[in-house]
Structure formats: C-alpha cells, structure tokens
Write a protein that holds these residues in place. Structure first.
Motif, PDB file in Angstrom:
ATOM      1  N   GLN A  79      14.316 -41.305  50.531  1.00 48.70           N
ATOM      2  CA  GLN A  79      14.705 -40.261  49.577  1.00 48.70           C
ATOM      3  C   GLN A  79      13.479 -39.859  48.758  1.00 48.70           C
ATOM      4  OE1 GLN A  79      18.276 -41.207  47.397  1.00 48.70           O
ATOM      5  NE2 GLN A  79      18.206 -39.352  46.137  1.00 48.70           N
ATOM      6  N   VAL A  80      13.365 -38.564  48.502  1.00 47.09           N
ATOM      7  CA  VAL A  80      12.287 -38.082  47.623  1.00 47.09           C
ATOM      8  C   VAL A  80      12.915 -37.392  46.417  1.00 47.09           C
ATOM      9  CG1 VAL A  80      10.523 -37.799  49.415  1.00 47.09           C
ATOM     10  CG2 VAL A  80      12.074 -35.913  48.924  1.00 47.09           C
ATOM     11  N   VAL A  81      12.219 -37.459  45.283  1.00 51.29           N
ATOM     12  CA  VAL A  81      12.720 -36.848  44.044  1.00 51.29           C
ATOM     13  C   VAL A  81      11.575 -36.086  43.379  1.00 51.29           C
ATOM     14  CG1 VAL A  81      13.875 -37.275  41.835  1.00 51.29           C
ATOM     15  CG2 VAL A  81      14.224 -38.881  43.717  1.00 51.29           C
ATOM     16  N   ASN A  82      11.839 -34.839  43.028  1.00 55.02           N
ATOM     17  CA  ASN A  82      10.880 -34.066  42.232  1.00 55.02           C
ATOM     18  C   ASN A  82      11.419 -33.941  40.823  1.00 55.02           C
ATOM     19  OD1 ASN A  82       8.989 -33.483  44.226  1.00 55.02           O
ATOM     20  ND2 ASN A  82      10.206 -31.767  44.986  1.00 55.02           N
ATOM     21  N   MET A  83      10.535 -34.087  39.842  1.00 53.10           N
ATOM     22  CA  MET A  83      10.980 -34.016  38.446  1.00 53.10           C
ATOM     23  C   MET A  83      10.061 -33.107  37.653  1.00 53.10           C
ATOM     24  SD  MET A  83      11.450 -38.074  38.261  1.00 53.10           S
ATOM     25  CE  MET A  83      10.637 -38.196  39.837  1.00 53.10           C
ATOM     26  N   GLU A  84      10.666 -32.398  36.685  1.00 51.50           N
ATOM     27  CA  GLU A  84       9.837 -31.657  35.726  1.00 51.50           C
ATOM     28  C   GLU A  84      10.130 -32.214  34.341  1.00 51.50           C
ATOM     29  OE1 GLU A  84       8.479 -27.145  35.125  1.00 51.50           O
ATOM     30  OE2 GLU A  84      10.597 -27.491  34.656  1.00 51.50           O
ATOM     31  N   PHE A  85       9.062 -32.598  33.662  1.00 57.42           N
ATOM     32  CA  PHE A  85       9.197 -33.135  32.308  1.00 57.42           C
ATOM     33  C   PHE A  85       8.793 -32.062  31.298  1.00 57.42           C
ATOM     34  CE2 PHE A  85       9.996 -37.743  32.809  1.00 57.42           C
ATOM     35  CZ  PHE A  85       9.888 -37.853  34.187  1.00 57.42           C
ATOM     36  N   GLU A  86       9.166 -32.344  30.039  1.00 58.50           N
ATOM     37  CA  GLU A  86       8.786 -31.489  28.914  1.00 58.50           C
ATOM     38  C   GLU A  86       7.300 -31.126  29.007  1.00 58.50           C
ATOM     39  OE1 GLU A  86       9.840 -33.913  25.599  1.00 58.50           O
ATOM     40  OE2 GLU A  86       9.088 -32.442  24.162  1.00 58.50           O
ATOM     41  N   SER A 127      21.745 -34.109  43.037  1.00 57.73           N
ATOM     42  CA  SER A 127      20.961 -33.072  43.701  1.00 57.73           C
ATOM     43  C   SER A 127      20.939 -33.291  45.219  1.00 57.73           C
ATOM     44  CB  SER A 127      19.539 -33.066  43.149  1.00 57.73           C
ATOM     45  OG  SER A 127      18.729 -32.224  43.928  1.00 57.73           O
ATOM     46  N   ARG A 128      20.730 -34.545  45.626  1.00 64.08           N
ATOM     47  CA  ARG A 128      20.693 -34.857  47.062  1.00 64.08           C
ATOM     48  C   ARG A 128      22.000 -34.454  47.736  1.00 64.08           C
ATOM     49  NH1 ARG A 128      21.928 -38.765  50.892  1.00 64.08           N
ATOM     50  NH2 ARG A 128      23.305 -39.929  49.493  1.00 64.08           N
ATOM     51  N   LEU A 129      23.112 -34.691  47.037  1.00 64.16           N
ATOM     52  CA  LEU A 129      24.418 -34.427  47.650  1.00 64.16           C
ATOM     53  C   LEU A 129      24.811 -32.952  47.592  1.00 64.16           C
ATOM     54  CD1 LEU A 129      26.369 -37.545  46.312  1.00 64.16           C
ATOM     55  CD2 LEU A 129      25.499 -37.170  48.623  1.00 64.16           C
ATOM     56  N   THR A 130      24.343 -32.253  46.559  1.00 62.48           N
ATOM     57  CA  THR A 130      24.776 -30.854  46.385  1.00 62.48           C
ATOM     58  C   THR A 130      23.723 -29.846  46.793  1.00 62.48           C
ATOM     59  OG1 THR A 130      23.938 -30.783  44.123  1.00 62.48           O
ATOM     60  CG2 THR A 130      26.239 -31.475  44.406  1.00 62.48           C
ATOM     61  N   GLY A 131      22.478 -30.296  46.943  1.00 59.99           N
ATOM     62  CA  GLY A 131      21.394 -29.377  47.277  1.00 59.99           C
ATOM     63  C   GLY A 131      20.949 -28.535  46.086  1.00 59.99           C
ATOM     64  N   PHE A 146      15.957 -34.888  47.911  1.00 61.86           N
ATOM     65  CA  PHE A 146      16.411 -34.858  49.305  1.00 61.86           C
ATOM     66  C   PHE A 146      16.344 -36.277  49.856  1.00 61.86           C
ATOM     67  CE2 PHE A 146      14.150 -30.882  48.481  1.00 61.86           C
ATOM     68  CZ  PHE A 146      15.133 -29.947  48.778  1.00 61.86           C
ATOM     69  N   GLY A 147      17.180 -36.555  50.845  1.00 68.48           N
ATOM     70  CA  GLY A 147      17.100 -37.869  51.464  1.00 68.48           C
ATOM     71  C   GLY A 147      18.314 -38.110  52.328  1.00 68.48           C
ATOM     72  N   SER A 148      18.217 -39.118  53.198  1.00 66.73           N
ATOM     73  CA  SER A 148      19.364 -39.432  54.056  1.00 66.73           C
ATOM     74  C   SER A 148      19.177 -40.797  54.720  1.00 66.73           C
ATOM     75  CB  SER A 148      19.546 -38.339  55.126  1.00 66.73           C
ATOM     76  OG  SER A 148      18.342 -38.164  55.823  1.00 66.73           O
ATOM     77  N   LEU A 149      20.188 -41.141  55.490  1.00 63.97           N
ATOM     78  CA  LEU A 149      20.144 -42.374  56.290  1.00 63.97           C
ATOM     79  C   LEU A 149      19.927 -41.921  57.723  1.00 63.97           C
ATOM     80  CD1 LEU A 149      20.751 -45.443  56.775  1.00 63.97           C
ATOM     81  CD2 LEU A 149      23.160 -44.801  56.959  1.00 63.97           C
ATOM     82  N   THR A 150      18.761 -42.236  58.280  1.00 62.31           N
ATOM     83  CA  THR A 150      18.517 -41.749  59.645  1.00 62.31           C
ATOM     84  C   THR A 150      18.228 -42.866  60.650  1.00 62.31           C
ATOM     85  OG1 THR A 150      16.217 -41.404  59.064  1.00 62.31           O
ATOM     86  CG2 THR A 150      17.643 -39.461  58.993  1.00 62.31           C
ATOM     87  N   HIS A 151      17.733 -44.005  60.155  1.00 58.76           N
ATOM     88  CA  HIS A 151      17.335 -45.024  61.139  1.00 58.76           C
ATOM     89  C   HIS A 151      18.341 -46.159  61.299  1.00 58.76           C
ATOM     90  CE1 HIS A 151      14.808 -47.428  63.686  1.00 58.76           C
ATOM     91  NE2 HIS A 151      14.985 -48.469  62.870  1.00 58.76           N
ATOM     92  N   PHE A 152      18.798 -46.730  60.174  1.00 60.91           N
ATOM     93  CA  PHE A 152      19.652 -47.922  60.266  1.00 60.91           C
ATOM     94  C   PHE A 152      21.105 -47.498  60.496  1.00 60.91           C
ATOM     95  CE2 PHE A 152      15.906 -49.402  57.937  1.00 60.91           C
ATOM     96  CZ  PHE A 152      15.568 -50.508  58.695  1.00 60.91           C
TER      97      PHE A 152
END
Ligand SMILES: NC(=O)c1ccc[n+]([C@@H]2O[C@H](COP(=O)([O-])OP(=O)(O)OC[C@H]3O[C@@H](n4cnc5c(N)ncnc54)[C@H](O)[C@@H]3O)[C@@H](O)[C@H]2O)c1
Length: 420
Positions: A290-297, A403-407, A209-215
C-alpha cells in the motif's frame, strides 16, 4: 522517583515485554501487582517471571476492572478489538494507560477513548515505541535544530519483510481487517505517527492505493495442501514452509509465538495452529502492499510505502530548504547533507545510543523509561505526547484506508468532523 505499580491486561508477546521491565530491568521502579490472561501457559510464565512481585493472576481482564483501583497504570496489551472496552473500563477506574497501538479499530472508538481520558483527567501513552528509539529521536532533534532548514518533502518506507508479512498479516492475528484492523493501521500507525511528529504540522489531505496481490489462492503452487505438514510437494523450496520458519532459532517468530516449546512440540502444534497453514491458502484479506500520499500544513508533502516484499526495515529521506537527511533504521545510521558546506555528517547511533539492539530499536525499553517519568508527573522526553495527538495520527491511517477503498482524496478536517 516514586516506585509505580501496574496491572497488565494480556500477557502475550507485548504484555510480557512490558512486564520484563519490572521483572528484569528496573524492579526498583515498577511493581506488577496483577496480570490477566486466559492462557494457562502465559499465566504460568507470568507467575514465574514476576515471582518477586507475586502478582495476582486472573483469567480475564474484567476481574481486575471489577475491583477497586490497585495500581497507578494499566498496560493494555490484548488484541486490537479488545482495546476499546478495556480502555474505557480502566479509565473509568482512574488508571493511567499504557495502551498498545492501535488504540482501537475504528476512528469513532479511538475518539471515545480520548474523550473519556480527557474527561477523567488520566494520561494515556499509546505504544508508538519508535518515538522512544535513539534512531527516530535523533532525527527529530536534527530537524528541531534546523540542520536541514524547513522540511519541504518526505519519502518514507516501511519494509514489512516477507516473513513478517506471512507471519502476522497472512497467517497471524492481523490477517483479517474485520477481525483486527486494516493493515495500514495495524502496521503503520507507527509511521503516520512518526511522519506527523517529525514534520510537526497538521496533515490536511490523504490519498492511498494498495491491494492484496501475492498471498492469495491464485498463487498457491500446484498440489500444495492447506497445511505445510500435510506432505507439501514444495516443502524443500518454499520460503514460507512453516515447518522450517518456526524451527529457525535465528528468527524472532519462533520465540514470540511458541515461547519455550521444543521443536517437537512446535511441529505438533503446527498441525492445528494458524501458523501451520499455507500462505497461499490462509483466508487472509489485508493488503500486502500500500502507498499513501499526504499533504501537510504549509504544502509539505510526504509519500509513504508499506509492503511485504523485502527483507524488512524502515528508511526515510527528508528534504529540507538547507539540506537533506537520509536514514536507514536497520543500519542505525543517519546521513545529513548540508547545502551550505556541501558535506555529509554521518551519525552512527551504535556509538551514541544505548539499547540500539533491543526490541524495536530500543523503543520497547525507551517507552517504559519515559512512562515511569510521565506517570510520576516528572519531566519526560519529547517522545511523550497526548492521547489526542496519537488519535490524530491514527486518523491519517484510517483516512488512508478510506481513500484506498473509495478511490477518493480524503480531507482530514472534514473526515474528522464527520465522525460521530
Ligand atoms: N507497539 C508495537 O510495536 C506492537 C507490536 C506488536 C503488536 N502490538 C499490539 O499489541 C497488542 C498485543 O499484541 P501481541 O502480539 O502481544 O498479541 P498476543 O496475542 O501475543 O497477546 C494478547 C494476549 O491477550 C490475551 N487475552 C485474550 N483475551 C483476554 C482477556 N479476556 N483478558 C486478558 N487477556 C486476554 C491472550 O491470551 C494473549 O496472551 C495488539 O493490539 C497489537 O496490535 C504492538
């Protein structure tokens, strides 16, 4: 070790840093035989810096690519969107590559570069300079020694820094995803690479998830003009006032972007330069957080946060079955807590490492030390990896953007299979 020869395509901020290695640090190990850059100031700077090697200077990289191979490797340090064409051309000529990150701006183009290099049998080092810092290298060794057992989860932060965000991702070359690349790739393919390297397993799923909110325009203070130089009523209080930021010798943005210009010349340049524009009216579109969650093997999880609302710097917390590791890059300290002894071990890198204060925590020099070995077919450090490994860590960043763009949560195996 054999003295190597290199050509440099793009003698801007990065190209000149790699050039410094030959000119200032290790002229006995590396000779620069040709440099291409259309910018006359950069050409003059390069000619003066490398006068001992007397390299041929060209206006365009194609002039080097058109000639028979003249060096062991090519440094590709132009802007992101130029990498694909240059990498393919130089690979075809048989050059090894020191290729700036991101390798290219789409996953398909990165794949083309990897496949071309594998087919031709040339080596590529993607400039993931953090791998070559004492800081990250020491963390890797601590994990590989099993000091905290098996990694279960990781929490990692890239604090971009408010001024760096404004300089590079609001005003600068990486402000537009279409013109360069999504910020999660441009800024944080280093971090996806680092997570993949430290964890040592394959990443399976990605969500972001993430976006441009301040600048953005809505936040432009009342009465602020398009350019800071046009009599902005907020000039005294605005921390992004270009006429202050770019005259400040304590900040790296000045030298990196304006070279040896005098303050008067910089003020003049800011009247037309992209760096003179109000940060709230810069036409930028990349995220500022922006934040990213990941699952590894093996079910290992990692969470990553990149944002520009801080002083800047990276820190990481790694949780293992036998202990935990907490490290702050700017402070050059690594704290390891053992569940068995219930004690902390503090690694103070300024004492055990060299180059710690050099560019990127020493990584800009470290990568060149290893490049000399790798391109000479000598044993190099474990920071070196194949182009394919770098490509896979780039895919994590591309998938995060998807993922950020498509949800959607992106399954990396499927994502990579679906690429052309
Ligand atoms: N590894 C890292 O940590 C790191 C850090 C910053 C930037 N980068 C990457 O390095 C690359 C370069 O970034 P930079 O900050 O040095 O950019 P820059 O704009 O300072 O340098 C690019 C240079 O390429 C030159 N150029 C333009 N057209 C050319 C052509 N046709 N032939 C030859 N040269 C040409 C430009 O004149 C410029 O001097 C980018 O891909 C960037 O994303 C990597």
């Amino acid at each position: 070790m054999k003295k190597l020869k290199a050509v440099i395509l793009g003698y801007g901020g990065r190209g000149s840093i790699y050039g410094d290695y030959a000119a200032d640090l290790h002229p006995e190990a590396l000779e620069i035989v040709a440099i291409a850059d259309p910018n006359k100031k950069r050409q003059n700077f390069a000619a003066e810096k490398h006068k001992a090697d007397n390299p041929k200077i060209y206006n365009d990289w194609k002039e080097i690519a058109a000639q028979p191979k003249m060096a062991d490797f090519a440094v590709i340090a132009t802007q992101d969107a130029m990498h694909l064409e240059q990498a393919l051309a130089m690979i075809e000529k048989g050059y090894h590559l020191l290729l700036e990150k991101p390798m290219a701006t789409t996953p398909e183009d990165c794949k083309k570069i990897v496949e071309a290099a594998e087919k031709k049998g040339v080596k590529i080092i993607v400039c993931h300079v953090l791998r070559f810092t004492k800081f990250w290298y020491t963390i890797k060794e601590i994990l590989d020694r099993g000091e905290i057992g098996d990694v279960v989860s990781v929490s990692h932060f890239e604090n971009v820094g408010n001024l760096h965000q404004a300089h590079s991702f609001v005003r600068g070359s990486w402000k537009s995803a279409a013109e360069s690349s999504p910020m999660i790739l441009a800024k944080s393919c280093h971090d996806t690479d680092m997570l993949q390297w430290l964890i040592g397993k394959e990443c399976k799923k990605v969500q972001s998830f993430g976006s441009l909110t301040h600048f953005c325009k809505e936040n432009q203070p009342a009465g602020a003009p398009h350019r800071c130089s046009d009599g902005c009523p907020h000039a005294e209080t605005c921390v992004y006032n270009a006429q202050k930021v770019y005259l400040d010798d304590s900040l790296w943005y000045k030298g990196y972007s304006f070279g040896k210009m005098t303050n008067e010349e910089i003020l003049e340049e800011l009247k037309t330069s992209r760096y003179g524009v109000c940060v709230y009216d810069a036409g930028n579109d990349v995220v500022d957080h922006q934040v990213v969650n990941m699952e590894f093997e093996g079910g290992i999880t990692a969470s990553f946060s990149m944002n520009g609302f801080n002083e800047g710097g990276r820190y990481i917390h790694i949780f293992g079955t036998k202990g935990e590791l907490h490290a702050v890059m700017g402070e050059a300290t690594i704290d390891v807590y053992s569940f068995e002894t219930r004690e902390h071990t503090l690694y103070e890198l300024a004492k055990i490492g060299e180059h710690i204060n050099a560019g990127h925590g020493g990584g800009d020099i470290g990568i060149m030390d290893d490049a000399m070995k790798y391109f000479n077919d000598e044993p190099a450090s474990k920071g070196i990896c194949s182009a394919r490994t770098s490509y896979i860590s780039h895919l994590i960043a591309f998938a995060a953007e998807e993922s950020r763009l498509t949800g959607k949560v992106i399954d990396l195996e499927e994502y990579s299979k679906n690429l052309l």
